[in-house]
Write a protein that holds these residues in place. Sequence first.
Motif, mmCIF file in Angstrom:
data_model
loop_
_atom_site.group_PDB
_atom_site.id
_atom_site.type_symbol
_atom_site.label_atom_id
_atom_site.label_comp_id
_atom_site.label_asym_id
_atom_site.label_seq_id
_atom_site.Cartn_x
_atom_site.Cartn_y
_atom_site.Cartn_z
ATOM 1 N N PRO A 46 40.140 41.140 86.303
ATOM 2 C CA PRO A 46 41.129 41.065 85.219
ATOM 3 C C PRO A 46 41.371 39.635 84.734
ATOM 4 C CG PRO A 46 41.873 42.576 86.907
ATOM 5 C CD PRO A 46 40.641 41.891 87.447
ATOM 6 N N ALA A 47 41.314 38.665 85.624
ATOM 7 C CA ALA A 47 41.524 37.267 85.218
ATOM 8 C C ALA A 47 40.415 36.797 84.274
ATOM 9 C CB ALA A 47 41.592 36.369 86.445
ATOM 10 N N TYR A 48 39.174 37.156 84.585
ATOM 11 C CA TYR A 48 38.049 36.742 83.741
ATOM 12 C C TYR A 48 38.086 37.479 82.403
ATOM 13 C CZ TYR A 48 33.333 35.235 82.505
ATOM 14 O OH TYR A 48 32.245 34.671 81.874
ATOM 15 N N ALA A 49 38.423 38.766 82.424
ATOM 16 C CA ALA A 49 38.541 39.525 81.175
ATOM 17 C C ALA A 49 39.645 38.928 80.308
ATOM 18 C CB ALA A 49 38.817 40.995 81.470
ATOM 19 N N GLY A 50 40.748 38.523 80.922
ATOM 20 C CA GLY A 50 41.826 37.892 80.173
ATOM 21 C C GLY A 50 41.392 36.590 79.535
ATOM 22 N N LYS A 51 40.602 35.815 80.260
ATOM 23 C CA LYS A 51 40.086 34.552 79.723
ATOM 24 C C LYS A 51 39.175 34.813 78.523
ATOM 25 C CE LYS A 51 37.157 30.672 80.999
ATOM 26 N NZ LYS A 51 36.352 30.056 82.048
ATOM 27 N N LEU A 52 38.298 35.799 78.650
ATOM 28 C CA LEU A 52 37.397 36.129 77.552
ATOM 29 C C LEU A 52 38.166 36.613 76.322
ATOM 30 C CD1 LEU A 52 34.639 38.039 79.543
ATOM 31 C CD2 LEU A 52 34.414 35.788 78.478
ATOM 32 N N LEU A 53 39.155 37.459 76.545
ATOM 33 C CA LEU A 53 39.927 37.988 75.424
ATOM 34 C C LEU A 53 40.765 36.905 74.749
ATOM 35 C CD1 LEU A 53 40.793 41.410 76.985
ATOM 36 C CD2 LEU A 53 39.418 41.034 74.946
ATOM 37 N N THR A 54 41.197 35.911 75.492
ATOM 38 C CA THR A 54 41.910 34.791 74.894
ATOM 39 C C THR A 54 40.988 34.013 73.961
ATOM 40 O OG1 THR A 54 43.404 34.597 76.773
ATOM 41 C CG2 THR A 54 43.151 32.647 75.390
ATOM 42 N N VAL A 55 39.776 33.783 74.391
ATOM 43 C CA VAL A 55 38.798 33.084 73.547
ATOM 44 C C VAL A 55 38.487 33.910 72.298
ATOM 45 C CG1 VAL A 55 36.415 32.241 73.442
ATOM 46 C CG2 VAL A 55 37.795 31.802 75.475
ATOM 47 N N LEU A 56 38.318 35.214 72.464
ATOM 48 C CA LEU A 56 38.027 36.090 71.320
ATOM 49 C C LEU A 56 39.218 36.153 70.357
ATOM 50 C CD1 LEU A 56 36.208 38.971 73.203
ATOM 51 C CD2 LEU A 56 35.167 37.279 71.689
ATOM 52 N N ARG A 57 40.441 36.117 70.892
ATOM 53 C CA ARG A 57 41.636 36.123 70.044
ATOM 54 C C ARG A 57 41.726 34.828 69.246
ATOM 55 N NH1 ARG A 57 46.403 34.049 70.483
ATOM 56 N NH2 ARG A 57 46.151 33.534 72.677
ATOM 57 N N GLN A 58 41.439 33.704 69.899
ATOM 58 C CA GLN A 58 41.479 32.416 69.206
ATOM 59 C C GLN A 58 40.412 32.340 68.120
ATOM 60 O OE1 GLN A 58 41.157 29.738 72.519
ATOM 61 N NE2 GLN A 58 43.363 29.705 72.881
ATOM 62 N N ALA A 59 39.311 33.064 68.308
ATOM 63 C CA ALA A 59 38.248 33.086 67.301
ATOM 64 C C ALA A 59 38.561 34.062 66.169
ATOM 65 C CB ALA A 59 36.928 33.467 67.959
ATOM 66 N N GLY A 60 39.624 34.847 66.310
ATOM 67 C CA GLY A 60 40.010 35.786 65.259
ATOM 68 C C GLY A 60 39.284 37.111 65.310
ATOM 69 N N LEU A 61 38.607 37.416 66.406
ATOM 70 C CA LEU A 61 37.856 38.665 66.508
ATOM 71 C C LEU A 61 38.692 39.815 67.049
ATOM 72 C CD1 LEU A 61 34.540 37.186 67.890
ATOM 73 C CD2 LEU A 61 35.014 37.953 65.563
ATOM 74 N N VAL A 62 39.687 39.502 67.851
ATOM 75 C CA VAL A 62 40.591 40.520 68.379
ATOM 76 C C VAL A 62 42.025 40.056 68.168
ATOM 77 C CG1 VAL A 62 38.960 41.329 70.122
ATOM 78 C CG2 VAL A 62 40.633 39.603 70.737
ATOM 79 N N GLU A 63 42.935 41.033 68.205
ATOM 80 C CA GLU A 63 44.351 40.717 68.126
ATOM 81 C C GLU A 63 45.054 41.355 69.306
ATOM 82 O OE1 GLU A 63 45.541 42.223 64.342
ATOM 83 O OE2 GLU A 63 45.395 44.319 64.951
ATOM 84 N N ALA A 64 46.128 40.732 69.725
ATOM 85 C CA ALA A 64 46.896 41.214 70.867
ATOM 86 C C ALA A 64 48.216 41.764 70.373
ATOM 87 C CB ALA A 64 47.133 40.089 71.858
ATOM 88 N N GLU A 65 48.617 42.875 70.965
ATOM 89 C CA GLU A 65 49.906 43.472 70.652
ATOM 90 C C GLU A 65 50.678 43.580 71.960
ATOM 91 O OE1 GLU A 65 51.617 47.698 69.009
ATOM 92 O OE2 GLU A 65 49.659 47.014 68.331
ATOM 93 N N ARG A 66 51.853 43.018 71.986
ATOM 94 C CA ARG A 66 52.662 43.026 73.202
ATOM 95 C C ARG A 66 53.470 44.311 73.284
ATOM 96 N NH1 ARG A 66 54.863 37.139 74.540
ATOM 97 N NH2 ARG A 66 55.395 38.326 76.372
ATOM 98 N N GLY A 67 53.935 44.590 74.473
ATOM 99 C CA GLY A 67 54.819 45.732 74.660
ATOM 100 C C GLY A 67 54.166 46.864 75.416
ATOM 101 N N ARG A 68 54.931 47.912 75.588
ATOM 102 C CA ARG A 68 54.495 49.058 76.380
ATOM 103 C C ARG A 68 53.229 49.710 75.828
ATOM 104 N NH1 ARG A 68 57.476 52.713 79.944
ATOM 105 N NH2 ARG A 68 56.322 54.670 80.014
#
Length: 68
Positions: free
Chosen positions: A36-58
Amino acid sequence: ISAQEEYGVRCLLRLARAGGGPMTIPEIAASENLSPAYAGKLLTVLRQAGLVEAERGRAGGYRLTAPP
């Protein structure tokens, strides 16, 4: 292609297969056999590149910013 790039593409493909619905880091990590830590790191990089977006909450998670 580096290992990080390969795993990043695999995460993008997993999100594309989700049909537009959000996926959490543990779901993505389990489906791609990543920590999960490595997946989180990858998704952070992808979010910064504008390829994915994160939605907080339940009902949150990560989703693609554009249709697959």
